[in-house]
Enzyme design. Structure first.
Site, PDB file in Angstrom:
ATOM      1  N   ARG A  59       1.166  -1.457   0.408  1.00  5.53           N
ATOM      2  CA  ARG A  59       0.579   0.081   0.236  1.00  5.53           C
ATOM      3  C   ARG A  59       0.866   0.974   0.481  1.00  5.53           C
ATOM      4  O   ARG A  59       1.004   2.142  -0.723  1.00  5.53           O
ATOM      5  CB  ARG A  59      -1.137  -0.236   1.539  1.00  5.53           C
ATOM      6  CG  ARG A  59      -2.380  -0.595   1.515  1.00  5.53           C
ATOM      7  CD  ARG A  59      -2.439  -1.095   2.626  1.00  5.53           C
ATOM      8  NE  ARG A  59      -1.553  -2.370   2.704  1.00  5.53           N
ATOM      9  CZ  ARG A  59      -1.393  -3.877   2.060  1.00  5.53           C
ATOM     10  NH1 ARG A  59      -2.301  -4.124   2.046  1.00  5.53           N
ATOM     11  NH2 ARG A  59      -0.641  -4.543   2.815  1.00  5.53           N
ATOM     12  N   THR A  60       1.444   0.769   0.716  1.00  4.23           N
ATOM     13  CA  THR A  60       2.506   2.426   1.182  1.00  4.23           C
ATOM     14  C   THR A  60       3.353   2.972   0.155  1.00  4.23           C
ATOM     15  O   THR A  60       3.102   3.999  -0.512  1.00  4.23           O
ATOM     16  CB  THR A  60       3.380   2.740   2.527  1.00  4.23           C
ATOM     17  OG1 THR A  60       2.832   2.178   3.362  1.00  4.23           O
ATOM     18  CG2 THR A  60       3.917   3.300   2.964  1.00  4.23           C
ATOM     19  N   LYS A  87      25.193  -6.046  -0.954  1.00 11.82           N
ATOM     20  CA  LYS A  87      26.767  -6.076  -1.076  1.00 11.82           C
ATOM     21  C   LYS A  87      27.125  -5.155   0.367  1.00 11.82           C
ATOM     22  O   LYS A  87      28.510  -5.575   0.001  1.00 11.82           O
ATOM     23  CB  LYS A  87      27.582  -5.843  -1.991  1.00 11.82           C
ATOM     24  CG  LYS A  87      26.868  -5.693  -3.313  1.00 11.82           C
ATOM     25  CD  LYS A  87      27.300  -5.247  -4.894  1.00 11.82           C
ATOM     26  CE  LYS A  87      26.008  -5.531  -6.178  1.00 11.82           C
ATOM     27  NZ  LYS A  87      26.751  -4.661  -7.363  1.00 11.82           N
ATOM     28  N   ARG A 109      11.113   3.688   3.618  1.00 10.62           N
ATOM     29  CA  ARG A 109      10.476   3.014   5.029  1.00 10.62           C
ATOM     30  C   ARG A 109      11.901   2.261   5.168  1.00 10.62           C
ATOM     31  O   ARG A 109      12.774   1.729   4.149  1.00 10.62           O
ATOM     32  CB  ARG A 109       9.556   1.989   3.709  1.00 10.62           C
ATOM     33  CG  ARG A 109       9.938   0.688   5.460  1.00 10.62           C
ATOM     34  CD  ARG A 109       8.365  -0.423   4.676  1.00 10.62           C
ATOM     35  NE  ARG A 109       7.565   1.133   4.796  1.00 10.62           N
ATOM     36  CZ  ARG A 109       5.527  -0.282   5.017  1.00 10.62           C
ATOM     37  NH1 ARG A 109       5.137  -1.100   4.767  1.00 10.62           N
ATOM     38  NH2 ARG A 109       4.878   0.402   5.194  1.00 10.62           N
TER      39      ARG A 109
HETATM   40  N1   CP Z   1      -0.264   0.223   5.540  1.00  7.63           N
HETATM   41  C1   CP Z   1       1.123   0.231   5.331  1.00  7.63           C
HETATM   42  O1   CP Z   1       1.757   0.715   6.126  1.00  7.63           O
HETATM   43  O2   CP Z   1       0.616  -1.544   4.306  1.00  7.63           O
HETATM   44  P1   CP Z   1       2.248  -1.693   3.988  1.00  7.63           P
HETATM   45  O3   CP Z   1       3.440  -2.369   4.770  1.00  7.63           O
HETATM   46  O4   CP Z   1       1.686  -3.077   2.169  1.00  7.63           O
HETATM   47  O5   CP Z   1       2.854  -0.392   2.877  1.00  7.63           O
END
Ligand code: CP
Length: 309
Positions: A59-60, A87, A109
Site C-alpha cells: 500500500r505505502t 553488498k 521505509r
Molecule cells: N499500511 C501499510 O503500511 O501497508 P504496507 O506495509 O503494505 O505498506
C-alpha cells in the site's frame, strides 16, 4: 500560501494541530483532483523524488508513487532486496549516491526506528518517513484520522480504540499522536504481552477485554499481529488470539450501535478480523487506502513548497 512548521515528516510527534489541519485541508483538494477524469496536476513538474524501501510494502509504496505521479513529479524507485545494500553499502552511502543524482525529496521505509530522523539530519533533502521499524508511520496516522473525519464529520471528541499488537506497531503510535492532537479519546486493547509498558505515559486508556473496548468506542482500528517482528511467543496460538481479540460479525451486531471498523492492512482475514466484517458496510478499509493517496499528495506538496526556503 500556508506552510508546515516542519521541513521533514519524520513523525506525527513533531507536528502541531495546525500542521495536521493544513494537511487535511490540502488533501481535501487533492481528493477532488484524483476523482476527476484527469487525475493529475502539474504542481511538482520540477521536483524529483526517490522512494527508498528497505522493507516490504504494498500500500505505502504504491500510494506514494501514485501521489508523486499525480503531482507530476519525476520518480525513482529503490528496493533494498535488488540493490547494493546486499553488498554491504551503508544507509548513508546509499542515500548520498542517490542524492548525487539531484534528488529533491526522499520517501523512506526502513526496519530501524530513527532511520528517517538520522537521514533528515545528515542530508539536505526533504525526508518523509514511510515507516521506521516499530516507531512511527506518520502518513498512515494522518490517513486514518482523515478517514474518521470524512466518515464522522470530525475527529474531536470521538472515541477510538486501537486493537491488537500495539507493542510492534508503528501505526499505533502515529495514530495515537494524530488522534490526541485532534482532540479524540484514545484506547488501546490487546493482551498484556502486546501492550508496551510505556503506554501509560501517553495518557491513553488501556483495556484488555475486547467487548468492553467495543462498547466504549465509536471507531475500532484493528491491527495485524506482526509475527515477523516477534522474537518470542507473546500468546499461546493465533487461534486463541483470534477467539479473544478477533472482530467478528456476531460481536459487531451485538453492540446495539454502529461502530466504524478500520484496518491499516495488510489484513490477516480470520485472525484480527473476519471476512464478513472486513467487507461490511461498517468497514472503511478501502476508503483508508483511497485517502492515502490524497494525504500523501498533500504532504509531498506542502514539503516541496519549503524547498529552497
Ligand atoms: N499500511 C501499510 O503500511 O501497508 P504496507 O506495509 O503494505 O505498506
Amino acid at each position: 500560501m500556508e506552510h508546515l512548521s516542519v521541513d521533514h515528516l519524520v513523525g506525527i510527534r513533531d507536528l502541531t494541530r495546525q500542521d495536521i489541519e493544513l494537511i487535511f485541508k490540502t488533501a481535501d483538494s487533492f481528493k477532488e483532483v484524483i476523482n476527476r477524469p484527469i487525475k493529475k496536476v502539474p504542481s511538482l513538474r520540477d521536483i524529483t523524488i526517490a522512494n527508498l524501501f528497505f522493507e516490504n510494502s504494498t500500500r505505502t509504496r504504491l500510494s506514494f508513487e501514485l501521489a508523486e505521479k499525480r503531482l507530476s513529479a519525476d520518480v525513482v524507485n529503490f528496493s533494498a532486496s535488488s540493490s547494493s545494500v546486499k553488498k554491504g553499502e551503508t544507509l548513508i552511502d546509499t542515500v548520498n549516491n542517490i542524492l548525487s543524482m539531484k534528488v529533491d525529496m526522499v520517501v523512506m521505509r526502513h526496519p530501524n526506528p530513527g532511520a528517517a530522523k538520522f537521514l533528515s539530519e545528515r542530508t539536505n533533502t526533504r525526508v518523509i518517513n514511510a515507516g521506521d521499524g516499530t516507531h512511527e508511520h506518520p502518513t498512515q496516522g494522518l490517513l486514518d484520522a482523515f478517514s474518521i473525519r470524512e466518515r464522522l464529520g470530525s475527529v474531536e471528541g470521538k472515541k477510538v480504540v486501537i486493537v491488537g499488537d500495539i507493542l510492534h506497531s508503528r501505526v499505533a503510535l502515529s495514530n495515537i499522536y494524530t488522534l490526541q492532537k485532534l482532540g479524540a479519546e484514545v484506547m488501546v486493547c490487546g493482551p498484556t504481552t502486546l501492550i508496551p509498558k510505556y503506554i501509560h505515559t501517553l495518557g491513553i486508556k488501556v483495556e484488555h477485554n475486547l467487548r468492553r473496548a467495543l462498547e466504549w468506542c465509536d471507531v475500532a482500528n484493528m491491527l495485524r499481529i506482526q509475527l515477523e517482528r516477534q522474537d518470542i511467543q507473546y500468546f499461546p496460538s493465533l487461534r486463541e488470539y483470534s477467539m479473544q481479540y478477533g472482530l467478528n460479525k456476531e460481536i459487531l451486531d451485538s453492540l446495539g450501535k454502529e461502530i466504524i471498523v478500520m484496518h491499516p492492512g495488510p489484513i490477516n482475514r480470520g485472525v484480527e478480523i473476519t471476512s464478513d466484517v472486513a467487507d461490511s458496510s461498517q468497514s472503511i478499509i478501502l476508503q483508508q487506502v483511497e485517502n492515502g493517496v490524497a494525504i500523501r499528495m498533500a504532504v509531498i506538496y506542502l514539503l516541496a513548497a519549503k524547498i529552497g526556503r
